[in-house]
Scaffold this motif. Structure first.
Motif, mmCIF file in Angstrom:
data_model
loop_
_atom_site.group_PDB
_atom_site.id
_atom_site.type_symbol
_atom_site.label_atom_id
_atom_site.label_comp_id
_atom_site.label_asym_id
_atom_site.label_seq_id
_atom_site.Cartn_x
_atom_site.Cartn_y
_atom_site.Cartn_z
ATOM 1 N N HIS A 142 0.857 -1.178 0.000
ATOM 2 C CA HIS A 142 0.000 0.000 0.000
ATOM 3 C C HIS A 142 0.903 1.242 0.000
ATOM 4 O O HIS A 142 2.076 1.164 0.370
ATOM 5 N N CYS A 143 0.376 2.351 -0.431
ATOM 6 C CA CYS A 143 1.114 3.609 -0.310
ATOM 7 C C CYS A 143 0.137 4.740 -0.014
ATOM 8 O O CYS A 143 -1.068 4.631 -0.283
ATOM 9 N N TRP A 144 0.688 5.791 0.560
ATOM 10 C CA TRP A 144 -0.110 6.960 0.895
ATOM 11 C C TRP A 144 0.830 8.157 1.008
ATOM 12 O O TRP A 144 2.040 8.019 0.939
ATOM 13 N N VAL A 145 0.251 9.319 1.186
ATOM 14 C CA VAL A 145 1.013 10.559 1.308
ATOM 15 C C VAL A 145 0.827 11.104 2.715
ATOM 16 O O VAL A 145 -0.273 11.036 3.276
ATOM 17 N N GLU A 146 1.916 11.642 3.261
ATOM 18 C CA GLU A 146 1.836 12.346 4.533
ATOM 19 C C GLU A 146 2.300 13.778 4.326
ATOM 20 O O GLU A 146 3.241 14.034 3.563
ATOM 21 N N HIS A 147 1.616 14.688 4.984
ATOM 22 C CA HIS A 147 1.930 16.116 4.921
ATOM 23 C C HIS A 147 1.960 16.653 6.341
ATOM 24 O O HIS A 147 0.986 16.521 7.087
ATOM 25 N N ASP A 148 3.085 17.228 6.731
ATOM 26 C CA ASP A 148 3.257 17.788 8.087
ATOM 27 C C ASP A 148 2.855 16.790 9.175
ATOM 28 O O ASP A 148 2.199 17.147 10.152
ATOM 29 N N GLY A 149 3.224 15.517 8.976
ATOM 30 C CA GLY A 149 2.933 14.496 9.975
ATOM 31 C C GLY A 149 1.513 13.970 9.953
ATOM 32 O O GLY A 149 1.148 13.128 10.781
ATOM 33 N N LEU A 150 0.700 14.455 9.027
ATOM 34 C CA LEU A 150 -0.686 14.009 8.907
ATOM 35 C C LEU A 150 -0.842 13.131 7.672
ATOM 36 O O LEU A 150 -0.263 13.409 6.619
ATOM 37 N N ILE A 151 -1.640 12.098 7.793
ATOM 38 C CA ILE A 151 -1.935 11.242 6.647
ATOM 39 C C ILE A 151 -2.856 12.036 5.729
ATOM 40 O O ILE A 151 -3.881 12.561 6.169
ATOM 41 N N ALA A 152 -2.497 12.147 4.467
ATOM 42 C CA ALA A 152 -3.247 13.025 3.560
ATOM 43 C C ALA A 152 -4.371 12.321 2.816
ATOM 44 O O ALA A 152 -5.413 12.925 2.576
ATOM 45 N N ASN A 153 -4.182 11.074 2.425
ATOM 46 C CA ASN A 153 -5.174 10.448 1.545
ATOM 47 C C ASN A 153 -5.598 9.061 2.009
ATOM 48 O O ASN A 153 -5.957 8.210 1.194
ATOM 49 N N ASP A 154 -5.580 8.839 3.292
ATOM 50 C CA ASP A 154 -6.028 7.566 3.844
ATOM 51 C C ASP A 154 -6.406 7.784 5.295
ATOM 52 O O ASP A 154 -6.319 8.906 5.797
ATOM 53 N N ARG A 155 -6.794 6.729 5.944
ATOM 54 C CA ARG A 155 -7.171 6.789 7.363
ATOM 55 C C ARG A 155 -6.107 6.097 8.207
ATOM 56 O O ARG A 155 -5.510 5.106 7.785
ATOM 57 N N ALA A 156 -5.900 6.598 9.401
ATOM 58 C CA ALA A 156 -4.898 6.032 10.303
ATOM 59 C C ALA A 156 -5.191 4.559 10.587
ATOM 60 O O ALA A 156 -4.272 3.738 10.618
ATOM 61 N N ALA A 157 -6.441 4.215 10.771
ATOM 62 C CA ALA A 157 -6.795 2.826 11.081
ATOM 63 C C ALA A 157 -6.371 1.880 9.957
ATOM 64 O O ALA A 157 -6.045 0.721 10.218
ATOM 65 N N HIS A 158 -6.359 2.369 8.727
ATOM 66 C CA HIS A 158 -5.962 1.525 7.595
ATOM 67 C C HIS A 158 -4.448 1.450 7.466
ATOM 68 O O HIS A 158 -3.891 0.360 7.325
ATOM 69 N N VAL A 159 -3.745 2.567 7.526
ATOM 70 C CA VAL A 159 -2.299 2.549 7.305
ATOM 71 C C VAL A 159 -1.531 1.968 8.484
ATOM 72 O O VAL A 159 -0.403 1.511 8.311
ATOM 73 N N ASP A 160 -2.130 1.940 9.667
ATOM 74 C CA ASP A 160 -1.432 1.403 10.835
ATOM 75 C C ASP A 160 -1.114 -0.082 10.704
ATOM 76 O O ASP A 160 -0.222 -0.583 11.388
ATOM 77 N N SER A 161 -1.808 -0.796 9.819
ATOM 78 C CA SER A 161 -1.529 -2.220 9.645
ATOM 79 C C SER A 161 -0.359 -2.471 8.680
ATOM 80 O O SER A 161 0.006 -3.613 8.456
ATOM 81 N N TYR A 162 0.237 -1.397 8.126
ATOM 82 C CA TYR A 162 1.332 -1.503 7.170
ATOM 83 C C TYR A 162 2.632 -1.001 7.777
ATOM 84 O O TYR A 162 2.629 -0.055 8.573
ATOM 85 N N GLN A 163 3.739 -1.611 7.359
ATOM 86 C CA GLN A 163 5.075 -1.179 7.768
ATOM 87 C C GLN A 163 5.754 -0.486 6.596
ATOM 88 O O GLN A 163 5.971 -1.108 5.557
ATOM 89 N N PRO A 164 6.066 0.807 6.723
ATOM 90 C CA PRO A 164 6.746 1.499 5.621
ATOM 91 C C PRO A 164 8.098 0.849 5.300
ATOM 92 O O PRO A 164 8.846 0.467 6.200
ATOM 93 N N ILE A 165 8.355 0.715 3.993
ATOM 94 C CA ILE A 165 9.645 0.190 3.536
ATOM 95 C C ILE A 165 10.404 1.222 2.720
ATOM 96 O O ILE A 165 11.594 1.061 2.481
ATOM 97 N N LEU A 166 9.721 2.263 2.286
ATOM 98 C CA LEU A 166 10.368 3.322 1.511
ATOM 99 C C LEU A 166 9.593 4.614 1.704
ATOM 100 O O LEU A 166 8.362 4.615 1.614
ATOM 101 N N ILE A 167 10.318 5.663 1.998
ATOM 102 C CA ILE A 167 9.706 6.989 2.144
ATOM 103 C C ILE A 167 10.407 7.903 1.156
ATOM 104 O O ILE A 167 11.614 8.069 1.193
ATOM 105 N N LEU A 168 9.637 8.482 0.252
ATOM 106 C CA LEU A 168 10.179 9.402 -0.747
ATOM 107 C C LEU A 168 9.692 10.812 -0.455
ATOM 108 O O LEU A 168 8.566 11.034 -0.186
#
Length: 168
Positions: A142-168
């Protein structure tokens, strides 16, 4: 050498080891939550512009290498000298991309939608990080965007189940 010629392997100037992605706190806030709590709505023009940008990124993903697309994102970020802090403008961009989901298919489209959103933030001079992540059971990416520490295009409950492997 053939793999380097096809951009499947990159030559490095110095030895490099992958850096671990920093741990992310769970229970973070989403700009989508702020959008729902506000009375902000996207204009038709902004929704159309977001939809066109997503469509353009979808075409790029078919025609260009992923490494080239990621390199373009890095170059765009590096070109910005002074990041602006404009919460209302960030919310307007998020609103346009959220509204575009009513026009364009959004299911299983996190990569093109996130790339387009990250570029929209960067063009506006607003900081954006594209996070690519996985989970193991069941396996999913999965991927998503964060802006100023806030998730921009998804919900925290959804992205919390994923482990980031790359941050661009």
């Amino acid at each position: 050498m053939a793999l380097m010629g096809h951009a499947q392997l990159l030559e490095m100037d110095a030895p490099a080891a992958p850096m671990p992605c920093p741990a992310r706190a769970s229970g973070r806030e989403s700009l989508l939550d702020r959008l729902e709590a506000s009375d902000h709505r996207s204009s038709t023009a902004a929704t159309i512009a977001a939809s066109l940008h997503i469509t353009s990124v979808r075409a790029q993903l078919r025609l260009r290498s992923l490494s080239g697309i990621f390199a373009r994102l890095r170059r765009s970020k590096n070109a910005v000298r002074n990041w602006r802090h404009a919460p209302d403008e960030a919310l307007a961009i998020v609103a346009a991309f959220a509204a575009s989901a009513r026009v364009l298919r959004s299911h299983d489209q996190c990569l093109p939608r996130s790339l387009a959103l990250a570029h929209a933030f960067i063009r506006a001079g607003l900081a954006a990080d594209l996070l690519l992540a996985v989970r193991l059971r069941p396996f999913a990416a999965h991927c998503w965007v964060e802006h100023d520490g806030l998730i921009a295009n998804d919900r925290a409950a959804h992205v919390d189940s994923y482990q980031p492997i790359l941050i661009l």
